[in-house]
Design a protein around this motif. Structure first.
Motif, PDB file in Angstrom:
ATOM      1  N   ASP A  57      34.054  38.109  35.277  1.00 25.44           N
ATOM      2  CA  ASP A  57      33.724  37.524  36.802  1.00 25.44           C
ATOM      3  C   ASP A  57      34.864  36.457  36.977  1.00 25.44           C
ATOM      4  OD1 ASP A  57      32.236  36.466  38.913  1.00 25.44           O
ATOM      5  OD2 ASP A  57      30.610  35.647  37.684  1.00 25.44           O
ATOM      6  N   SER A  58      35.084  35.945  38.293  1.00 26.45           N
ATOM      7  CA  SER A  58      36.003  35.239  38.731  1.00 26.45           C
ATOM      8  C   SER A  58      35.683  33.696  39.192  1.00 26.45           C
ATOM      9  CB  SER A  58      36.890  35.825  39.870  1.00 26.45           C
ATOM     10  OG  SER A  58      36.300  36.235  40.933  1.00 26.45           O
ATOM     11  N   LEU A  59      36.479  32.923  39.148  1.00 29.57           N
ATOM     12  CA  LEU A  59      36.258  31.553  39.762  1.00 29.57           C
ATOM     13  C   LEU A  59      36.811  31.404  41.057  1.00 29.57           C
ATOM     14  CD1 LEU A  59      37.280  29.486  36.512  1.00 29.57           C
ATOM     15  CD2 LEU A  59      35.105  29.908  37.407  1.00 29.57           C
ATOM     16  N   ASP A  60      36.264  30.626  41.991  1.00 33.31           N
ATOM     17  CA  ASP A  60      36.872  30.099  43.240  1.00 33.31           C
ATOM     18  C   ASP A  60      37.872  29.169  42.897  1.00 33.31           C
ATOM     19  OD1 ASP A  60      37.399  29.391  45.705  1.00 33.31           O
ATOM     20  OD2 ASP A  60      35.391  29.272  46.553  1.00 33.31           O
ATOM     21  N   PRO A  61      39.331  29.277  43.068  1.00 38.56           N
ATOM     22  CA  PRO A  61      39.952  28.083  42.878  1.00 38.56           C
ATOM     23  C   PRO A  61      39.857  26.758  43.535  1.00 38.56           C
ATOM     24  CG  PRO A  61      41.275  30.011  43.728  1.00 38.56           C
ATOM     25  CD  PRO A  61      39.837  30.375  43.488  1.00 38.56           C
ATOM     26  N   THR A  62      39.294  27.052  44.939  1.00 39.81           N
ATOM     27  CA  THR A  62      39.144  25.982  45.738  1.00 39.81           C
ATOM     28  C   THR A  62      38.202  24.747  45.215  1.00 39.81           C
ATOM     29  OG1 THR A  62      37.897  26.965  46.929  1.00 39.81           O
ATOM     30  CG2 THR A  62      39.877  27.091  47.892  1.00 39.81           C
ATOM     31  N   VAL A  63      37.146  25.505  44.600  1.00 41.71           N
ATOM     32  CA  VAL A  63      36.254  24.622  43.943  1.00 41.71           C
ATOM     33  C   VAL A  63      36.700  23.853  42.969  1.00 41.71           C
ATOM     34  CG1 VAL A  63      33.816  24.723  42.460  1.00 41.71           C
ATOM     35  CG2 VAL A  63      34.209  26.379  44.211  1.00 41.71           C
ATOM     36  N   GLU A  64      37.597  24.280  41.905  1.00 38.09           N
ATOM     37  CA  GLU A  64      38.188  23.503  41.058  1.00 38.09           C
ATOM     38  C   GLU A  64      39.174  22.462  41.573  1.00 38.09           C
ATOM     39  OE1 GLU A  64      40.597  23.835  36.717  1.00 38.09           O
ATOM     40  OE2 GLU A  64      39.413  25.402  37.335  1.00 38.09           O
ATOM     41  N   GLU A  65      39.899  22.920  42.495  1.00 36.41           N
ATOM     42  CA  GLU A  65      40.858  22.100  43.244  1.00 36.41           C
ATOM     43  C   GLU A  65      40.031  20.993  43.855  1.00 36.41           C
ATOM     44  OE1 GLU A  65      43.535  22.378  46.832  1.00 36.41           O
ATOM     45  OE2 GLU A  65      43.451  24.258  45.808  1.00 36.41           O
ATOM     46  N   ALA A  66      38.859  21.051  44.402  1.00 35.44           N
ATOM     47  CA  ALA A  66      38.234  20.037  45.102  1.00 35.44           C
ATOM     48  C   ALA A  66      37.674  19.013  44.057  1.00 35.44           C
ATOM     49  CB  ALA A  66      37.081  20.443  45.980  1.00 35.44           C
TER      50      ALA A  66
ATOM     51  N   LYS B 130      29.696  28.860  43.286  1.00 33.25           N
ATOM     52  CA  LYS B 130      29.876  29.307  41.880  1.00 33.25           C
ATOM     53  C   LYS B 130      30.517  28.757  40.933  1.00 33.25           C
ATOM     54  CE  LYS B 130      30.191  34.203  40.564  1.00 33.25           C
ATOM     55  NZ  LYS B 130      30.718  35.517  40.812  1.00 33.25           N
ATOM     56  N   TYR B 131      29.971  28.509  39.752  1.00 32.42           N
ATOM     57  CA  TYR B 131      30.356  27.823  38.704  1.00 32.42           C
ATOM     58  C   TYR B 131      31.032  26.397  39.179  1.00 32.42           C
ATOM     59  CZ  TYR B 131      30.765  32.257  36.374  1.00 32.42           C
ATOM     60  OH  TYR B 131      30.505  33.593  35.943  1.00 32.42           O
ATOM     61  N   GLY B 132      29.937  25.775  39.872  1.00 28.77           N
ATOM     62  CA  GLY B 132      30.337  24.415  40.525  1.00 28.77           C
ATOM     63  C   GLY B 132      29.645  23.312  39.243  1.00 28.77           C
TER      64      GLY B 132
END
Length: 91
Positions: free
Chosen positions: A30-39, A78-80
């Protein structure tokens, strides 16, 4: 991120553990949305904390079962998911 920014000044994180803040790791393949982690990192950085740990999905669920409190938001990322470990307040 807005709720995280609001909570962190009121909830001192534990300075005596390696990772007072943990995020769920992506399931293999699966992949992570880098914008979620960045925020999240931006909000966390304002509180002087760093996100160092990602926890495997089912280990995250097991750890969440032992939490004192759970805050549910309308976050759909996702993964938040985050776990915060409270420390002692400076009085």
């Amino acid at each position: 991120p807005q709720l995280l920014e609001a909570i962190l000044p009121l909830l001192p994180l534990d300075p005596y553990v390696d990772a007072p803040l943990a995020m769920m790791a992506a399931v293999p393949g699966d992949s992570l949305d880098p914008t979620v982690e960045e925020a999240y990192r931006k909000a966390i950085g304002k509180a002087g904390v760093d996100l160092k740990v990602r926890i495997e999905r089912f280990a995250f669920y097991d750890r969440a079962k032992t939490n004192y409190a759970v805050v549910m938001t309308g976050e759909m990322a996702k993964y938040g998911n985050l776990i915060l470990k409270k420390g002692l307040a400076n009085i």
